[in-house]
Design an enzyme around this catalytic site. Structure first.
Site, PDB file in Angstrom:
ATOM      1  N   LYS A 103       6.618   0.949  -6.061  1.00 49.29           N
ATOM      2  CA  LYS A 103       5.170   0.988  -5.850  1.00 49.29           C
ATOM      3  C   LYS A 103       4.728   2.092  -4.889  1.00 49.29           C
ATOM      4  O   LYS A 103       3.750   2.764  -5.129  1.00 49.29           O
ATOM      5  CB  LYS A 103       4.690  -0.373  -5.343  1.00 49.29           C
ATOM      6  CG  LYS A 103       3.183  -0.490  -5.195  1.00 49.29           C
ATOM      7  CD  LYS A 103       2.480  -0.357  -6.522  1.00 49.29           C
ATOM      8  CE  LYS A 103       0.975  -0.314  -6.384  1.00 49.29           C
ATOM      9  NZ  LYS A 103       0.379   0.319  -7.576  1.00 49.29           N
ATOM     10  N   CYS A 122      11.971   0.461  -0.187  1.00 53.17           N
ATOM     11  CA  CYS A 122      12.715  -0.786  -0.330  1.00 53.17           C
ATOM     12  C   CYS A 122      11.931  -1.891   0.372  1.00 53.17           C
ATOM     13  O   CYS A 122      11.094  -1.619   1.219  1.00 53.17           O
ATOM     14  CB  CYS A 122      14.072  -0.665   0.332  1.00 53.17           C
ATOM     15  SG  CYS A 122      15.020   0.705  -0.321  1.00 53.17           S
TER      16      CYS A 122
HETATM   17  C1  AGP Z   1       0.995   5.671 -10.343  1.00 50.19           C
HETATM   18  O1  AGP Z   1       0.950   4.904 -11.491  1.00 50.19           O
HETATM   19  C2  AGP Z   1       2.265   5.790  -9.688  1.00 50.19           C
HETATM   20  N1  AGP Z   1       3.060   4.664  -9.677  1.00 50.19           N
HETATM   21  C3  AGP Z   1       2.421   6.806  -8.589  1.00 50.19           C
HETATM   22  O2  AGP Z   1       2.178   8.038  -9.151  1.00 50.19           O
HETATM   23  C4  AGP Z   1       1.566   6.637  -7.308  1.00 50.19           C
HETATM   24  O3  AGP Z   1       0.225   6.882  -7.594  1.00 50.19           O
HETATM   25  C5  AGP Z   1       2.103   7.615  -6.233  1.00 50.19           C
HETATM   26  O4  AGP Z   1       3.427   7.303  -5.940  1.00 50.19           O
HETATM   27  C6  AGP Z   1       1.277   7.638  -4.986  1.00 50.19           C
HETATM   28  O5  AGP Z   1       1.235   6.383  -4.364  1.00 50.19           O
HETATM   29  P1  AGP Z   1       0.170   6.087  -3.243  1.00 50.19           P
HETATM   30  O6  AGP Z   1      -1.177   6.151  -3.887  1.00 50.19           O
HETATM   31  O7  AGP Z   1       0.500   4.723  -2.737  1.00 50.19           O
HETATM   32  O8  AGP Z   1       0.307   7.153  -2.204  1.00 50.19           O
END
Ligand code: AGP
Length: 592
Positions: free
Chosen positions: A587, A2
Site C-alpha cells: 500500500k 512491512c
Molecule cells: C496506486 O494504485 C498505487 N498502489 C501506487 O502507485 C501509489 O499511488 C504510490 O505508491 C504512492 O503512494 P502514496 O500516495 O501513499 O504516496
C-alpha cells in the site's frame, strides 16, 4: 513496506497478536511471522505466503504475554522462509523485526564476518547485536544503530529478557499506545484501540515493558515520546457488504467528493494558508509517486490552464537524481495518500532544507509527511485499504481542482468559488450513475493493452494503465496518442487492444487519426468517448459512450477515471485475482 506489531502486558491469546498483524496485511503480504514468550518457552512461527498460511501454523488460543509480529513485502532478499521476519541471530539470543532498509548491511556483514541463513539486511543487524560484547542490551542496540545507514523501525526481543520489547526508529514509522490489557506497538496506529498514541523521533531507541515505557535519544538521554490523537478513528475500514475493499472504496468516491466540497470553504482555506501563499510564486512543482504523481499531473494541468503559472509534476523517485533547479519562488506541493512514501518524504525534506514553500496534500493527517509541512491539505478520502488507489486518487484531483479555483481568486480573478465547487458535485453524481453492469461486460482478453489519450485524457490514461496492470497483471502501457507514430506503433498488432479516452470534441479529429493508425496495424480499439456518434465502429473499433452531459471539461476526468477503476476491477475479478492484494506491491512504499 512491512507491517509491525508488538504486545506486552497481561496474558493474552496469540490470536490478538495475529489479528493485530492482520490489520496491517495491506502493508505487505508475501510472508509473515510471530515471535513470543508463552510463559514457559520462546516460540517463533513463520510462513511464506499471505497470513492465512501463517494462521494454519498457529494455535490461536495459545497464551502469551510478550510478542512481536511482522508481515513482509520483500524489498531485500527473496520471499523465502529464511528471509521472513522475525529474524534470529546465530546463537538465538536476538530476535528482530524490521521495516525499512539498511543501506550498508553488506559492508557490515563483510567487516564483522557475519554469517546468515538468508540474505536480508535485517538478519545482518540481528547478528551484529550478537557481536557486541560490552554493555547492556540497550547500549548494544544504541551502538549497532549508530553504525547503520538507511531507515528502520525495529522491534527487538532478547531471549534472556522476556518482559521487555526493545524499539528503535529512524525514518520508518513506529507507534505505541497504552491499552487496558497492556502496551501495543505498531507501524500503523489503525491497530490501536485507543485514540491516543505515541511516536518516537528519528534515531531514538527505547524499551517497553508491561508497566513502563522508556524512550532515549542517541546519547541514551531519557526523553518524552511524542503524543498524538488519532482523528479518523471511527472511520476505520471494514469491507461492509462488499467482497473487496477496492470495490467499496471506488463506490465511496461520490460521497467523499461531497465531503471535500463541504469542508473546503474559502474560510477553511484561508485558515490553512493564513497568508497569500502565491505571493512571489513563479513555478508550482508537484511531487508524488504512482497515482499520487498522476493526480499531480492533473493538478499541474489545472494550474497552467487557470492560473497561467508555470506548473509541472515530478516523480519523487526521480526528482532528487535529476539535478532539478530549486528556486526560492517555487511552490512545492507533495501528494501522497499515505503520507509515508519514502521517495516523496526525502524530496520534501530536501526542498524544506532549501527553504522553498511547501504544501502537503495527504489522506493521513498523522503521517510523517503531514508532520513535516506547516501547510497540510487533507483529501478526506477516509481510510483506503486496497493497494490500488481509487477514491484517494479522485479526492486528490478534486482537492487540486478546488485549490485551483481558490488560487484563481487569490490572483484577483472574479469567480464564484461556490459555483465552481458545484461542478464537482455534478461529477460526483455522474460517477454514481456509472453503469457497472455495462463496464463489467467489457472484457479485455489480450496480450497487451494500450491506454491512449491527449491532453488531460492522456493523464487519465496514465492512471488507467497503472490501475489496470497493477491488478490484472496484463501488460499495459500508456502513450499520448500523438506519440504512437514515434515508436510505439511497432508493438501494435492483432494481439493488442488500445483503449482511447476522448473527453474533448476539439481533439476528436486527432484522436481519430490515431484510431486509423492502430487499425491499419491490425490492432483492436475501444474508444471511451463523452460524445455519441463521433467514432465509426467496425469489426476492429468498438466505442463506449460515457455520459458526461452537463459536466465541465475540467471535472470530466473524474468520471473517466472511475470508469477505468471499475474496468480494472472487473477484469481482475474475471481473472480470479484478488484486487486488494496484488502481487509484488504494497500500500505504501517506505523504502527509497
Ligand atoms: C496506486 O494504485 C498505487 N498502489 C501506487 O502507485 C501509489 O499511488 C504510490 O505508491 C504512492 O503512494 P502514496 O500516495 O501513499 O504516496
Amino acid at each position: 513496506m512491512c507491517g509491525i506489531v508488538g504486545y506486552i502486558g497481561k496474558e493474552n491469546e496469540i490470536s490478538t497478536l495475529f489479528y493485530g498483524l492482520k490489520k496491517l496485511e495491506y502493508r505487505g503480504y508475501d510472508s509473515s511471522g510471530l515471535a513470543f514468550f508463552n510463559g514457559k518457552n520462546f516460540k517463533c512461527v513463520k510462513s511464506v505466503g499471505n497470513m492465512d498460511r501463517l494462521k494454519t501454523k498457529l494455535n490461536l488460543s495459545e497464551k502469551f504475554s510478550c510478542g512481536i509480529g511482522h508481515t513482509r513485502w520483500a524489498t531485500n532478499g527473496a520471499v523465502i522462509l529464511e528471509n521472513t521476519h522475525p529474524v534470529i541471530s546465530q546463537s538465538g539470543e536476538w530476535i528482530l523485526i524490521h521495516n525499512g532498509i539498511i543501506e550498508n548491511a553488506e559492508e557490515l556483514k563483510q567487516r564483522y564476518k557475519i554469517e546468515t541463513l538468508g540474505n536480508t539486511d535485517s538478519e545482518i543487524v540481528a547478528n551484529l547485536l550478537e557481536k557486541k560484547i560490552a554493555g547492556s542490551s540497550l547500549e548494544k542496540i544504541r551502538d549497532v544503530c549508530s553504525e547503520l545507514k538507511g531507515s528502520w523501525a525495529f522491534l527487538i526481543l532478547n531471549r534472556n529478557e522476556e518482559n521487555r520489547i526493545y524499539i528503535a526508529k529512524r525514518k520508518s514509522p513506529i507507534y505505541f499506545c497504552d491499552s487496558e490489557s497492556g502496551k501495543l506497538i505498531s507501524s500503523d496506529p489503525i491497530c490501536f484501540p485507543s485514540k491516543e498514541y505515541f511516536s518516537m523521533y528519528d534515531n531514538n531507541i527505547g524499551f517497553i515493558e508491561k508497566d513502563k515505557i522508556a524512550v532515549y535519544d542517541a546519547n541514551l538521554k531519557l526523553i518524552s515520546p511524542k503524543k498524538y490523537i488519532f482523528k479518523n478513528k471511527e472511520e476505520l475500514g471494514n469491507k461492509g457488504k462488499y467482497e473487496h475493499f477496492m470495490l467499496k472504496e471506488i463506490k465511496e468516491t461520490p460521497e467523499r467528493i461531497n465531503k471535500i466540497c463541504e469542508k473546503y470553504t474559502e474560510d477553511y482555506l484561508e485558515k490553512i494558508f493564513k497568508k497569500n501563499i502565491l505571493s512571489s510564486v513563479k513555478f508550482i512543482k508537484i511531487i508524488g509517486c504512482g497515482s499520487a504523481y498522476h493526480s499531480g499531473l492533473m493538478g499541474a494541468y489545472y494550474f497552467r490552464k487557470n492560473l497561467r503559472i508555470e506548473s509541472e509534476a515530478y516523480l519523487a523517485s526521480e526528482y532528487k537524481s535529476s539535478r532539478q533547479v530549486i528556486n526560492k519562488d517555487d511552490l512545492f506541493i507533495f501528494v501522497s495518500q499515505s503520507g509515508e512514501t519514502a521517495d516523496t518524504i526525502e524530496c520534501l525534506k530536501m526542498v524544506r532544507r532549501r527553504g522553498a514553500k511547501t504544501i502537503v496534500l495527504t489522506n493521513v493527517l498523522e503521517s510523517s509527511m503531514a508532520k513535516l509541512s506547516s501547510v497540510v491539505l487533507p483529501i478526506y478520502a477516509g481510510p483506503e485499504i486496497a493497494v490500488a488507489s481509487t477514491k484517494a486518487y479522485s479526492c486528490q484531483v478534486a482537492v487540486f481542482y478546488i485549490l485551483t479555483k481558490y488560487f484563481k481568486k487569490l490572483l484577483g480573478e472574479e469567480i464564484d468559488f461556490e459555483k465552481e465547487k458545484d461542478k464537482l458535485l455534478v461529477a460526483a453524481e455522474k460517477i454514481s450513475d456509472l453503469n457497472e453492469e455495462e463496464i463489467q461486460n467489457i472484457s479485455i482478453c489480450c496480450e497487451k493493452v494500450f491506454f491512449l489519450g491527449k491532453g488531460k485524457d492522456y493523464i487519465t490514461s496514465l492512471e488507467a494503465s497503472l490501475k489496470f496492470k497493477e491488478i490484472t497483471y496484463i501488460n499495459s502501457q500508456c502513450c499520448p496518442i500523438g506519440e504512437l507514430k514515434h515508436g510505439s506503433l511497432a508493438v501494435i498488432d492483432d494481439c493488442s487492444k488500445s483503449l482511447i479516452f476522448l473527453s474533448s470534441k476539439k481533439l476528436g479529429k486527432k484522436v481519430l487519426n490515431g484510431v486509423h493508425e492502430i487499425t491499419s496495424r491490425k490492432g483492436k480499439v475501444l474508444v471511451i468517448s463523452a460524445f455519441q456518434g463521433l467514432v465509426k465502429t467496425s469489426d476492429k473499433v468498438e466505442s463506449y459512450f460515457l455520459n458526461c452531459r452537463g459536466l465541465s471539461s475540467e471535472t470530466m476526468p473524474l468520471v473517466f477515471t472511475v470508469f477505468a477503476q471499475y474496468l480494472a476491477y472487473f477484469n481482475c475479478i474475471a481473472r480470479n485475482l484478488n484486487p486488494d492484494q496484488p502481487r509484488n506491491l504494497a500500500k505504501s512504499v517506505t523504502v527509497e
